[in-house]
Structures are given as C-alpha cells and as structure tokens.
Enzyme design. Structure first.
Site, mmCIF file in Angstrom:
data_model
loop_
_atom_site.group_PDB
_atom_site.id
_atom_site.type_symbol
_atom_site.label_atom_id
_atom_site.label_comp_id
_atom_site.label_asym_id
_atom_site.label_seq_id
_atom_site.Cartn_x
_atom_site.Cartn_y
_atom_site.Cartn_z
ATOM 1 N N LEU A 20 -3.841 -1.317 -1.295
ATOM 2 C CA LEU A 20 -3.963 -2.489 -2.349
ATOM 3 C C LEU A 20 -4.121 -3.821 -1.530
ATOM 4 O O LEU A 20 -3.200 -4.433 -1.053
ATOM 5 C CB LEU A 20 -2.626 -2.602 -3.196
ATOM 6 N N CYS B 45 0.768 -1.156 0.069
ATOM 7 C CA CYS B 45 0.048 0.100 -0.191
ATOM 8 C C CYS B 45 0.801 1.046 -0.065
ATOM 9 O O CYS B 45 2.123 1.086 -0.189
ATOM 10 C CB CYS B 45 -0.652 0.115 1.191
#
Length: 621
Positions: free
Chosen positions: A48, A2
């Site tokens: 993500l 992320c």
C-alpha cells in the site's frame, strides 16, 4: 503500510505457493506486489503505497550486492534522521521510502538496528552471508507478526519449514501448514475477549510479542526470540504539574507532526472523547470520520460533528444498523485471524470502510489510556477510597491475602482492590467470564487452558517494584493493548486498505509518559490528568474533561429481538458447537437474556464470535 509473507525450505511450485499466500493478504497492499526467492528463503510482499509512490519503493528491497533483503510492514518515523546518518557513513540511497533505512541500517548496525527505530513495524531481514533471518516487531505491537514452525522429517521442527507473515490466513496456502485449533486458547479467551496466549488459536502458530526480535538460523533451523525494549514506569518528581502539562502538549504535537508525513491524503478518526479529539486538533486534517448506531441514544457522532465545526474541518459520518452489525461479523472474524469479541471492532470496521473512500492514511487516539492512565479501573470508586482512608494498609493487605485464594463471593474484589494488590484481581480492561463461569460452558476437551491470572503473573513479576497504578498500566500495555486494541485497529483498517497511525504510541511520547508521577496521572480530579490538561490547550473544556465511554453498542437490546436471537441460536445449536461448549448452558444464557431476566450480552457475544470464527475457517474454508 503493507503486508508480507515468507517461508524457508524447498517445496514444489514455490513461486505459485508464494503468490497464493500473497493473494490472501492483497487487502493489505493492493497497489503492487513483489517477491524474492533464493535457495534458502522465499519472501513475498503486498504494497500500500504511502511514501515514494514509485516502483523504486517496491519490496522486497535489497542492497547493492543482494546479500541483504528486507520485507517490511509499517512506518519508520525517524527514517530521515537515520538516512542522514547512514549517508554520512557512505551508504547510497536510491529511493525516498523508509524501507531502505532498514536495509542499510542492518548493514551498518546489525541487530542493534531495532534500538534506533521510532515507528510501527514488523519486518524480516534476510542475511544471505550469515544464512539467517532477523525480524522484529515494534515496541507496542502496533503491527502484527506471526510465525509457524512446520514439522519436518520424523516430526522434528529442526528439519521443517519456517513460515512467517503479517496475517495467519496467508499460511493456509502453504502445503506444510497443518490447520488445527489450539485447545488451550479458548478458556482464557472467554475471560479476556481476545487471543491472549503467545500460541494463537491456530495450533503451532505464534505471535512474535511486542518489543521482541528474533533470529532464525537457516543452517541449523533454530529460532531464538528476545525482548529488546521494556517500559519503565518510574516517577520523576523533579517537575511541577504545569511543567508536565507543557511538556506533554509539546511532545504530542511533535509526534503528530512526525505521523502526518505521507505522499497521500491523511485524515483522522474522531469520536466524542478527548484522545481522538486531541489528535484531530493537533493534525487539523481536511476531513474527520465518525460512526454511530442508528438506535436510540447510541449515536455520539454529534460530538464529533460539533468539534469539527469548531475546528473548521469537514466531518463525514455513518449510522450503523443492527442488520449492518450482524451481517458484518463473518467478514470481521475472518480478517481478525483469531476470534475477538471487543464490540468496538464492528464500528471500527465500518469507520475504516468509510474513511478509505476518501483517504489512505488516518490518525487515531489509541494508546492514550494505557500511557496516561485513562481507564476507569485505574481510579478508586468512592467506597474504595473511603476504605483506604479509614483502614490501615497493613490490615487491608492482610484481608486481601486472606481472600485471595478463596472462591468468588460478593465483596471479594472489594477487599482485593482495597489491599492495593492488582495482581490478585486485575487481568486487564476486559473480564467477561470468571474462571468458574468459563468452566461451566466449556466442553471437557477445551477446559484445560490456563487461568487468566496464570497468564498475567509473569507480566506482574517483571514490575514488582512499581506502584499499583503503574503495575496495572504495565499489564494493559503488554496484554490488552497489543492483544485487543491494536490487533483490531490494524486488522479492521487493513481489511479496507487503510493505514492507521497512532501518535500517542510513539517512542518519544512513551519516554515522557512513563515518568509522569502517579499522583499526576490519577488523583481526586479524575484520570489522565496531565493529558487532559494538555489537550485543554487546543480543545474546549467539554471535550478535555469528558469521561471515557468506549464505543457503546446496543447489543443487549438487539439480543432481545427475535431476529437476532435466532441468529445467535443458529450458532449455539449447530452440531459442531458441541465440540467446544455445553450448548445447553449457552442456550440458557441466551434465553435468560432474551427474557429480560439477565444481562448476558458480553458472554453471549464472546462465545458467538468464537463460533463465527471457527465456522469461517474450519467449515466454510
């Protein structure tokens, strides 16, 4: 995998500013976002989703009473073991994401949490009770971490805001961030091809070095940074070569198994070399991904396709054209955050774009050369080997010391290499401009940056007792690996919302590799011997023994075509280029290369990428 942003202090519209900073890095986490604001700190996160795809795994993530919050980029590969230990201590877990291990791990162990982690990470813990931030970066520098201390009242940093995040570009949206070029970064960059100083190309923005952690006191607004791990290349001569090969194969397979854990599809990058081939053979994914250049002999994807066929794996390939290459440079330099002229960044950009269409996670072979000694510079060419055999070491050392402080001349590096003093000639895998060449092209205002050897010396000073090979590997592990190889790997993949995992760069693999005797790493049979023989257990001889080629790019030929000569000339002759360079000297290099009287492609490209970066951030922004 992320991205995170954050800042301390009070400003108007804090949530709106935080949202804008998060939007800058949405490519790192397109699945969801989150924020946590208190009177002391603002934390932002883009996710993500890889493990626990539900909302339960969202960040910033806190403990039960809200006294500890974590924002984290990366993967903790031993999180299941740590979770079991923490549950045994009475901690309750609410999701299957590895982030929660950091929350409760900090509660249980405080700052010593970092000593227990196996993974790739950049994270920040907000400790509300102690009024402090604690953060860390993984031992190799796989994941990035940047921070900025804004000037406060009367220019005092102890009264200003502390900004931090996964990418520098997120700072652009904070009202107290002052965007300016760091004058001392350009000179060493011309030699190294990557941003090498702790202070980045943005003045006042610093990298948290690999294997370092920090504490920021929110009351006194003071920052302290410390190293929490270091490599130890001390030979263990208790085992035979074959025993090392057996152990190597075992530890690599175990690392690949740990790195494949995900709740999404996992693939593998595959070139023609031994490193990515070994990883692919251990992983056996459904799909491998490869790119090559649509130019003469610069396509090596046939090796990848052939190995994939042998392994029974689908291989997806893409050919890159010259127009593709030059057309992508502005976006690449934007996503890099700082100028970087490793040519392999461009094919990696297209490789990540290709893979992201099919998978969310890929494994790759970065780090094997640094850990297992796979670079050509680590080997003696025949003339050096003969010199070492015929001339006593004492004489070679005396000659090396005699020429060490002399200006460059043909044969100087030969004598330095033969003296076995890497600190006098080796600054890492890239050496684009010599000091005198950099001084010839730089404008005076940018010529006072540190010399390459000045920057390397503190690293060498930590390992004076290591053998010459280990000193070279240690330097590359601390400078080249995090500053070039891993920086481009992270930025190019995350630009396409793709998580890259690197199983060779694992704490357990490192614990094995650092004690392999030098004579088993590099010898008369070549480099990376233990790893090559281990890879040979599951790879054909041709792949296990193939020499390293890097990622060959036909730039020298393209720069002799009018279209691409004109592309570079437009940057070299731009009015603003004269602030940084003697543009006549740049054009002389370009013209001589275009005419075929010199091979200046690396020097041209290194200057070009800086100018592309500058235009993107300071003119177009």
């Amino acid at each position: 995998m992320c991205g995170f942003v954050g800042f301390t202090g009070q400003i108007d519209n804090r949530q709106e500013v935080l949202d804008a900073m998060m939007a800058r890095i949405v490519h790192r986490g397109p699945d969801m976002g989150g924020s946590h604001l208190t009177d002391e700190v603002a934390l932002g996160f883009r996710r993500l989703s890889i493990l626990d795809l539900t909302e339960a795994g969202a960040q910033p993530m806190g403990n039960a009473d809200g006294s500890v919050f974590v924002t984290f980029n990366g993967e903790i590969y031993n999180f299941q073991e740590l979770r079991a230990e923490l549950e045994g201590m009475g901690y309750t877990f609410h999701c299957n994401a590895d982030t929660e291990v950091l929350v409760h791990g900090y509660e249980a162990w405080g700052e010593s949490l970092v000593d227990r982690l196996r993974g790739m990470y950049g994270f920040v813990v907000y400790d509300a009770r102690a009024h402090k931030l604690f953060g860390a970066r993984d031992i190799f520098g796989i994941k990035p971490f940047y921070y900025y201390l804004a000037d406060g009242r009367d220019g005092r940093p102890d009264t200003g805001d502390f900004l931090f995040g996964s990418e520098i570009k997120s700072f652009l949206d904070h009202p107290h961030f002052v965007k300016a070029v760091n004058h001392r970064a350009l000179r060493p960059y011309l030699t190294f091809q990557f941003p090498v100083t702790d202070e980045t190309f943005f003045a006042g923005v610093y990298k948290l070095p690999a294997a370092h952690c920090f504490t920021y006191d929110l009351i006194t607004r003071s920052l302290s940074v410390r190293r929490y791990w270091d490599a130890d290349f001390s030979d263990d001569n208790s085992k035979t070569f074959d025993e090392y090969v057996d152990e190597c194969d075992k530890v690599v397979h175990e690392s690949v198994a740990a790195h494949r854990i995900a709740d999404v599809k996992v693939g593998s990058f595959l070139s023609g070399g031994v490193d990515s081939s070994y990883i692919a053979a251990c992983l056996m994914p459904d799909t491998t991904f490869s790119v090559g250049f649509d130019y003469k002999d610069f396509n090596e994807t046939n090796y990848a396709a052939e190995l994939s066929d042998k392994l029974g794996i689908k291989n997806v390939r893409k050919m890159i054209t010259a127009d593709d290459f030059f057309g992508a440079l502005p976006q690449i330099q934007y996503h890099m955050d700082e100028p970087q002229s490793n040519l392999s960044s461009v094919p990696l950009w297209f490789l990540a774009e290709l893979a992201a269409r099919d998978v969310t996670v890929v494994l790759s072979g970065e780090g094997a050369d640094e850990l297992f000694a796979g670079y050509a510079y680590y080997e003696d060419v025949p003339s050096i080997a003969r010199y070492k055999r015929l001339v006593p070491r004492g004489i070679r050392r005396a000659l090396g010391n005699f020429v060490a402080d002399k200006p460059y001349f043909h044969g100087r590096n030969f004598l330095l290499k033969g003296a076995e003093m890497p600190e006098k000639w080796f600054v890492g895998q890239a050496y684009v401009y010599r000091k005198d060449e950099a001084d010839e092209v730089l404008a005076p205002a940018y010529s006072d940056g540190p010399d390459a050897f000045e920057l390397c010396q503190p690293v060498y000073d930590r390992v004076k007792n290591f053998c010459p090979l280990s000193r070279q590997q240690y330097l590359d592990m601390n400078m080249w690996l995090p500053g070039d190889i891993l920086l481009k790997a992270d930025k190019m993949c995350m630009a396409h919302s793709l998580e890259l995992r690197v199983p060779f760069l694992d704490k357990k693999v490192m614990e094995f590799a650092e004690h392999v005797p030098a004579r088993f790493r590099v010898n008369e049979h070549g480099n990376k011997q233990v790893l090559r023989h281990a890879a040979n257990r599951c790879l054909p001889d041709e792949w296990a023994t193939r020499p390293k080629k890097g990622f060959p790019v036909p730039l020298k030929f393209w720069l002799r075509e009018q279209k691409y000569y004109d592309y570079v000339k437009e940057y070299f002759t731009a009015p603003w280029a004269a602030e940084f360079f003697n543009t006549d000297a740049l054009m002389k290099m370009l013209d001589e290369h275009f005419a075929g009287t010199a091979l200046n492609q690396r020097k041209i490209y290194t200057a070009l990428t800086f100018l592309i970066w500058y235009k993107r951030y300071f003119i177009d922004e």
